[in-house]
Every structure is written in structure tokens, then in C-alpha cells.
Motif scaffolding. Structure first.
Motif, PDB file in Angstrom:
ATOM      1  N   ILE A   1      28.308 -31.429  24.453  1.00  0.00           N
ATOM      2  CA  ILE A   1      27.615 -32.513  25.161  1.00  0.00           C
ATOM      3  C   ILE A   1      26.774 -31.940  26.284  1.00  0.00           C
ATOM      4  O   ILE A   1      25.614 -32.302  26.452  1.00  0.00           O
ATOM      5  N   CYS A   2      27.350 -31.025  27.072  1.00  0.00           N
ATOM      6  CA  CYS A   2      26.626 -30.432  28.202  1.00  0.00           C
ATOM      7  C   CYS A   2      25.388 -29.675  27.736  1.00  0.00           C
ATOM      8  O   CYS A   2      24.349 -29.736  28.378  1.00  0.00           O
ATOM      9  N   GLN A   3      25.475 -28.975  26.620  1.00  0.00           N
ATOM     10  CA  GLN A   3      24.332 -28.217  26.119  1.00  0.00           C
ATOM     11  C   GLN A   3      23.185 -29.125  25.726  1.00  0.00           C
ATOM     12  O   GLN A   3      22.026 -28.739  25.830  1.00  0.00           O
ATOM     13  N   ASP A   4      23.486 -30.334  25.294  1.00  0.00           N
ATOM     14  CA  ASP A   4      22.451 -31.250  24.809  1.00  0.00           C
ATOM     15  C   ASP A   4      21.846 -32.123  25.906  1.00  0.00           C
ATOM     16  O   ASP A   4      20.920 -32.874  25.636  1.00  0.00           O
ATOM     17  N   LEU A   5      22.368 -32.026  27.132  1.00  0.00           N
ATOM     18  CA  LEU A   5      21.847 -32.855  28.210  1.00  0.00           C
ATOM     19  C   LEU A   5      20.543 -32.301  28.759  1.00  0.00           C
ATOM     20  O   LEU A   5      20.342 -31.094  28.822  1.00  0.00           O
ATOM     21  N   SER A   6      19.681 -33.195  29.161  1.00  0.00           N
ATOM     22  CA  SER A   6      18.455 -32.773  29.844  1.00  0.00           C
ATOM     23  C   SER A   6      18.833 -32.337  31.254  1.00  0.00           C
ATOM     24  O   SER A   6      19.957 -32.548  31.710  1.00  0.00           O
ATOM     25  N   GLU A   7      17.868 -31.782  31.940  1.00  0.00           N
ATOM     26  CA  GLU A   7      18.088 -31.323  33.307  1.00  0.00           C
ATOM     27  C   GLU A   7      18.571 -32.465  34.209  1.00  0.00           C
ATOM     28  O   GLU A   7      19.552 -32.328  34.939  1.00  0.00           O
TER      29      GLU A   7
END
Length: 132
Positions: free
Chosen positions: A102-108
Motif C-alpha cells: 500500500i505504501c509503495q503505491d501511494l502518491s507523495e
């Protein structure tokens, strides 16, 4: 960040007199991705923003409109997450890898918001323990 990133990415491309195809080749992506970023139809992952800034030889502030200090929570949590992976037992990894994905797929922006929420939860837990 998305609209500001979109405008700035397009400005950088145009200032270099590059087509979307040429720009995409420079950044290691496709013309379609560049088009979606420039029209704010798509929000890049934080790792993509860093990669593009490096390849373009510009600062994060030039590319995103954010001052570097405002990105520190996202940078810190990303580094912490990846450092922890090496220390996880197989059992811990099975339970935690969905969170990492999930964290890897989040935008900035989303990652910064997630970090702030996690900090809020931590402070709430600390305050609750102190009251007992």
C-alpha cells in the motif's frame, strides 16, 4: 501536488523543446504516462517523482512546488519501511507486506498524509497509556 507537478513537468519538457515521446524516452516511460501526468489524470508514486527529478537534474521543489522540508516525513517513512524489511522474520513479513505494498503505491501527498495519521495514532496511544 498533482496539478503543480503536472504544470511543472510540462514546463520542463517544453523548456527543453522536447516532444512527449522524447521526454518519455529520457525518463524511461511511455508517451501515454507523460501525457497523463501533464494533464493531471494520473498521480505519480513518490519514487517516480524522485527518479524524474534526478533524471532531469532538477530539485524536488522545482518539480513539485513543495519545499524539501515538507517532503521529509514521506522520505523518512519510506526509508524506515525499507530498512525494516531486512530485519523482519518470515512471519512478520507475511503480516506486514500488504502494508508495504500500500505504501509503495501511494502518491507523495498520500504518503505524507499517511505519515501524519500514523503519528497521530501513536500520540493517541501514548496519551492513553499515560492516563492509566
Amino acid at each position: 501536488m498533482n496539478n503543480e507537478f503536472s504544470k511543472r513537468l510540462k514546463q520542463i519538457r517544453e523548456s527543453r523543446n522536447m516532444s512527449q515521446d522524447e521526454f518519455a524516452n529520457l525518463l524511461g516511460t511511455s508517451k501515454q504516462v507523460i501525457s497523463r501526468y501533464e494533464t493531471a489524470q494520473r498521480t505519480p508514486k513518490i519514487t517516480t517523482v524522485y527518479e524524474y527529478a534526478e533524471k532531469l537534474g532538477v530539485s524536488l521543489e522545482q518539480l513539485t512546488g513543495y519545499e524539501a522540508y515538507s517532503l521529509e516525513p514521506a522520505i523518512e517513512i519510506k526509508n524506515e519501511v525499507f530498512n525494516l524489511i531486512g530485519r523482519w522474520t518470515p512471519y512478520q513479513a507475511r503480516k506486514r507486506l500488504p502494508l508495504l505494498k500500500i505504501c509503495q503505491d501511494l502518491s507523495e501527498d498520500e504518503l505524507i498524509e499517511a505519515v501524519n495519521y500514523i503519528k497521530y495514532l501513536q500520540s493517541k496511544r501514548t496519551n492513553t497509556k499515560g492516563e492509566k
